[in-house]
Design a protein around this motif. Structure first.
Motif, PDB file in Angstrom:
ATOM      1  N   LEU A 127     -52.684  -6.700  37.891  1.00  0.00           N
ATOM      2  CA  LEU A 127     -51.386  -6.421  38.516  1.00  0.00           C
ATOM      3  C   LEU A 127     -50.919  -7.704  39.186  1.00  0.00           C
ATOM      4  O   LEU A 127     -51.732  -8.573  39.513  1.00  0.00           O
ATOM      5  CB  LEU A 127     -51.528  -5.312  39.563  1.00  0.00           C
ATOM      6  CG  LEU A 127     -51.796  -3.907  39.010  1.00  0.00           C
ATOM      7  CD1 LEU A 127     -52.320  -2.996  40.105  1.00  0.00           C
ATOM      8  CD2 LEU A 127     -50.519  -3.332  38.402  1.00  0.00           C
ATOM      9  N   GLN A 128     -49.614  -7.809  39.394  1.00  0.00           N
ATOM     10  CA  GLN A 128     -49.072  -9.014  40.029  1.00  0.00           C
ATOM     11  C   GLN A 128     -48.380  -8.624  41.320  1.00  0.00           C
ATOM     12  O   GLN A 128     -47.685  -7.614  41.383  1.00  0.00           O
ATOM     13  CB  GLN A 128     -48.060  -9.664  39.078  1.00  0.00           C
ATOM     14  CG  GLN A 128     -47.437 -10.920  39.588  1.00  0.00           C
ATOM     15  CD  GLN A 128     -48.228 -12.177  39.241  1.00  0.00           C
ATOM     16  OE1 GLN A 128     -48.636 -12.343  38.105  1.00  0.00           O
ATOM     17  NE2 GLN A 128     -48.426 -13.049  40.216  1.00  0.00           N
ATOM     18  N   ALA A 129     -48.582  -9.431  42.347  1.00  0.00           N
ATOM     19  CA  ALA A 129     -47.863  -9.208  43.599  1.00  0.00           C
ATOM     20  C   ALA A 129     -47.173 -10.501  43.996  1.00  0.00           C
ATOM     21  O   ALA A 129     -47.585 -11.599  43.599  1.00  0.00           O
ATOM     22  CB  ALA A 129     -48.815  -8.750  44.698  1.00  0.00           C
ATOM     23  N   SER A 130     -46.095 -10.350  44.757  1.00  0.00           N
ATOM     24  CA  SER A 130     -45.340 -11.513  45.216  1.00  0.00           C
ATOM     25  C   SER A 130     -44.967 -11.268  46.667  1.00  0.00           C
ATOM     26  O   SER A 130     -44.512 -10.175  47.015  1.00  0.00           O
ATOM     27  CB  SER A 130     -44.084 -11.647  44.346  1.00  0.00           C
ATOM     28  OG  SER A 130     -43.291 -12.717  44.803  1.00  0.00           O
ATOM     29  N   THR A 131     -45.191 -12.281  47.502  1.00  0.00           N
ATOM     30  CA  THR A 131     -44.916 -12.072  48.920  1.00  0.00           C
ATOM     31  C   THR A 131     -44.036 -13.163  49.499  1.00  0.00           C
ATOM     32  O   THR A 131     -44.083 -14.315  49.039  1.00  0.00           O
ATOM     33  CB  THR A 131     -46.230 -11.985  49.742  1.00  0.00           C
ATOM     34  OG1 THR A 131     -45.911 -11.566  51.073  1.00  0.00           O
ATOM     35  CG2 THR A 131     -46.980 -13.317  49.821  1.00  0.00           C
ATOM     36  N   GLY A 154     -46.542  -4.860  41.181  1.00  0.00           N
ATOM     37  CA  GLY A 154     -46.245  -4.036  40.010  1.00  0.00           C
ATOM     38  C   GLY A 154     -46.983  -4.546  38.799  1.00  0.00           C
ATOM     39  O   GLY A 154     -47.832  -5.450  38.910  1.00  0.00           O
ATOM     40  N   ASP A 155     -46.666  -3.957  37.642  1.00  0.00           N
ATOM     41  CA  ASP A 155     -47.411  -4.386  36.461  1.00  0.00           C
ATOM     42  C   ASP A 155     -46.729  -5.579  35.792  1.00  0.00           C
ATOM     43  O   ASP A 155     -45.614  -5.966  36.143  1.00  0.00           O
ATOM     44  CB  ASP A 155     -47.652  -3.227  35.495  1.00  0.00           C
ATOM     45  CG  ASP A 155     -46.362  -2.688  34.931  1.00  0.00           C
ATOM     46  OD1 ASP A 155     -45.292  -3.202  35.303  1.00  0.00           O
ATOM     47  OD2 ASP A 155     -46.430  -1.764  34.115  1.00  0.00           O
ATOM     48  N   ILE A 156     -47.475  -6.162  34.879  1.00  0.00           N
ATOM     49  CA  ILE A 156     -46.996  -7.359  34.192  1.00  0.00           C
ATOM     50  C   ILE A 156     -46.733  -6.932  32.755  1.00  0.00           C
ATOM     51  O   ILE A 156     -47.681  -6.639  32.010  1.00  0.00           O
ATOM     52  CB  ILE A 156     -48.072  -8.474  34.230  1.00  0.00           C
ATOM     53  CG1 ILE A 156     -48.594  -8.645  35.653  1.00  0.00           C
ATOM     54  CG2 ILE A 156     -47.535  -9.775  33.659  1.00  0.00           C
ATOM     55  CD1 ILE A 156     -49.970  -9.263  35.712  1.00  0.00           C
ATOM     56  N   PRO A 157     -45.456  -6.849  32.369  1.00  0.00           N
ATOM     57  CA  PRO A 157     -45.155  -6.331  31.036  1.00  0.00           C
ATOM     58  C   PRO A 157     -45.921  -7.084  29.950  1.00  0.00           C
ATOM     59  O   PRO A 157     -46.028  -8.301  29.978  1.00  0.00           O
ATOM     60  CB  PRO A 157     -43.639  -6.555  30.897  1.00  0.00           C
ATOM     61  CG  PRO A 157     -43.141  -6.593  32.313  1.00  0.00           C
ATOM     62  CD  PRO A 157     -44.252  -7.192  33.122  1.00  0.00           C
ATOM     63  N   GLY A 158     -46.516  -6.314  29.030  1.00  0.00           N
ATOM     64  CA  GLY A 158     -47.255  -6.919  27.924  1.00  0.00           C
ATOM     65  C   GLY A 158     -48.688  -7.262  28.272  1.00  0.00           C
ATOM     66  O   GLY A 158     -49.470  -7.634  27.397  1.00  0.00           O
ATOM     67  N   ASP A 185     -41.036  -1.563  40.045  1.00  0.00           N
ATOM     68  CA  ASP A 185     -41.114  -1.427  38.586  1.00  0.00           C
ATOM     69  C   ASP A 185     -40.301  -2.510  37.879  1.00  0.00           C
ATOM     70  O   ASP A 185     -40.027  -2.415  36.690  1.00  0.00           O
ATOM     71  CB  ASP A 185     -40.670  -0.017  38.151  1.00  0.00           C
ATOM     72  CG  ASP A 185     -39.221   0.252  38.525  1.00  0.00           C
ATOM     73  OD1 ASP A 185     -38.548  -0.674  39.024  1.00  0.00           O
ATOM     74  OD2 ASP A 185     -38.752   1.388  38.323  1.00  0.00           O
ATOM     75  N   ALA A 186     -39.900  -3.529  38.627  1.00  0.00           N
ATOM     76  CA  ALA A 186     -39.126  -4.629  38.019  1.00  0.00           C
ATOM     77  C   ALA A 186     -39.719  -5.963  38.474  1.00  0.00           C
ATOM     78  O   ALA A 186     -39.002  -6.833  38.966  1.00  0.00           O
ATOM     79  CB  ALA A 186     -37.667  -4.513  38.420  1.00  0.00           C
ATOM     80  N   ILE A 190     -38.371  -9.965  39.950  1.00  0.00           N
ATOM     81  CA  ILE A 190     -38.859 -10.480  41.246  1.00  0.00           C
ATOM     82  C   ILE A 190     -39.550 -11.824  41.038  1.00  0.00           C
ATOM     83  O   ILE A 190     -39.304 -12.808  41.760  1.00  0.00           O
ATOM     84  CB  ILE A 190     -39.870  -9.484  41.889  1.00  0.00           C
ATOM     85  CG1 ILE A 190     -39.234  -8.125  42.138  1.00  0.00           C
ATOM     86  CG2 ILE A 190     -40.507 -10.067  43.147  1.00  0.00           C
ATOM     87  CD1 ILE A 190     -38.257  -8.089  43.268  1.00  0.00           C
ATOM     88  N   LEU A 191     -40.424 -11.881  40.016  1.00  0.00           N
ATOM     89  CA  LEU A 191     -41.196 -13.115  39.792  1.00  0.00           C
ATOM     90  C   LEU A 191     -40.291 -14.259  39.354  1.00  0.00           C
ATOM     91  O   LEU A 191     -40.473 -15.411  39.756  1.00  0.00           O
ATOM     92  CB  LEU A 191     -42.297 -12.871  38.752  1.00  0.00           C
ATOM     93  CG  LEU A 191     -43.389 -11.879  39.175  1.00  0.00           C
ATOM     94  CD1 LEU A 191     -44.344 -11.602  38.015  1.00  0.00           C
ATOM     95  CD2 LEU A 191     -44.164 -12.391  40.387  1.00  0.00           C
TER      96      LEU A 191
END
Ligand code: NAD
Ligand code: KPL
Length: 314
Positions: A127-131, A154-158, A185-186, A190-191
């Motif tokens: 999973l990826q998080a961004s702060t 959230g998740d990382i598509p693919g 879910d987006a 965000i990234l």
């Protein structure tokens, strides 16, 4: 009987990793910090724990720490807070302890690390998080929670093979007062917005050797900043990612809100450490190349930073 929540293992005991470790410890969910090696563990064990400063108050939190050699208990939940370029080496040192379905949250700036980790460890539930929380190291294992922000996960598509309910549960279990981790879910948008901010500010602060806000007072730097944002918008659009119409304003607003900061890239460069440039401007340029797009400003900034400060793991 109440079940204990699974323990978080936190890899990368720098500013952000120590922040999460300190908040988790304080909230009664003692984590384990995973240090680079036995020398770092011995350094840590000379003190009484993490010195955590917030709002002018300091406390010592006796967070447990381990090295790759020191403990052999399985790791089922891993929060990764190393710099992007150090992630593969850091995870590899602890790979023998990761459970087959280990959940790994990458809490980092930059993009492209998840792909590398997935290639080497396809079984991990990534999973990826961004702060935008702000923290810095005042000393060894001494951190300051300097600014409040937002954290999304959230998740990382693919790449991610994680259900939404699991991702939501992970976000909740990484929320320790006053920090709330919000499921999103987006994450792609965000990234990419964070990537744009980092592409447009960080390398310029290295080139002009200045604080974030000084970029706004330098007409050439400001023009280059806007050119980079246009390059990010072009590449994102070609990838079908909508970054909205306010990205230029947002980048300027972040440079203004963090005017007195020395960007993380400038701090790493000045300290002679490798920088995250490969996962910031480098990532953008690689995406552009694959699409046949030109990103000359970002390419020039990438070259300028890597020539002065070669990339690579610390
Ligand atoms: P940091 O340099 O303070 O911490 C990174 C830590 O990782 C260091 O303690 C380092 O020793 C450790 N490390 C490196 N290689 C390792 C290895 N092989 N094994 C174990 N540990 C290893 O960095 P930071 O400021 O905490 O940033 C972490 C990430 O969060 C970065 O991607 C950064 O861009 C991002 N970020 C930071 C902030 C902030 O305010 N500090 C805010 C938002 C995002
Ligand atoms: O994320 C940052 C960094 O320094 O890496 C910014 C937003 C530019 C703040 O300094």
């Amino acid at each position: 009987m109440t079940a204990h929540p699974p323990q978080w293992h936190i890899l990368g005991a720098g500013a952000i990793g120590s922040l999460w470790a300190a908040l988790a410890q304080r909230a009664g969910n003692p984590p384990a910090m995973l240090l680079r090696d036995g020398h770092r563990l011995a350094d840590y064990q000379r003190g009484k724990g993490i010195i955590f400063e917030s709002g002018g108050q300091a406390e010592i939190l006796p967070v447990q720490a381990q090295s790759p050699e020191s403990m052999q208990s399985p790791i089922a939940q891993l929060l990764v807070c190393t710099k992007a370029q150090d992630t593969l080496n850091a995870i590899s040192a602890y790979a023998p302890r990761l459970t087959p379905d280990c959940t790994v949250v990458l809490l980092q700036n930059g993009m492209g690390v998840a792909e590398v980790i997935h290639r080497h460890y396809p079984q991990l539930r990534l999973l990826q998080a961004s702060t935008t929380e702000g923290a810095f190291r005042r000393g060894d294992f001494h951190i300051v929670h300097a600014g409040r922000g937002e954290t999304r996960l959230g998740d990382i598509p693919g790449i991610s093979t994680v259900s939404e309910s699991h991702a939501r549960a992970v976000a909740t279990s990484l929320s320790f007062p006053p920090v709330e981790v919000v499921y999103c879910d987006a994450m792609t948008e965000i990234l990419w917005r964070k990537l744009a901010i980092n592409c447009a500010i960080n390398p310029l602060t290295v080139v002009y050797q200045c604080r974030n806000g000084e970029l706004l007072d330098n007409p050439t730097a400001l023009q280059r900043m806007h050119t980079v944002v246009d390059e990010v918008l072009t590449v994102a659009r070609r990838l079908g990612i909508d970054l909205g119409s306010d990205l230029h304003q947002q980048v300027v607003a972040v440079a203004s809100a963090t005017a007195l900061n020395r960007s993380s890239m400038l701090q790493d460069a000045e300290a002679g450490r490798s920088t995250e440039i490969d996962y910031i401007s480098g990532y953008l340029c690689r995406q552009a190349r694959e699409l046949g797009e030109d990103t000359p400003e970002s390419a020039a900034l990438y070259a300028a930073v890597t020539q002065r400060h070669p990339a690579g793991a610390n």
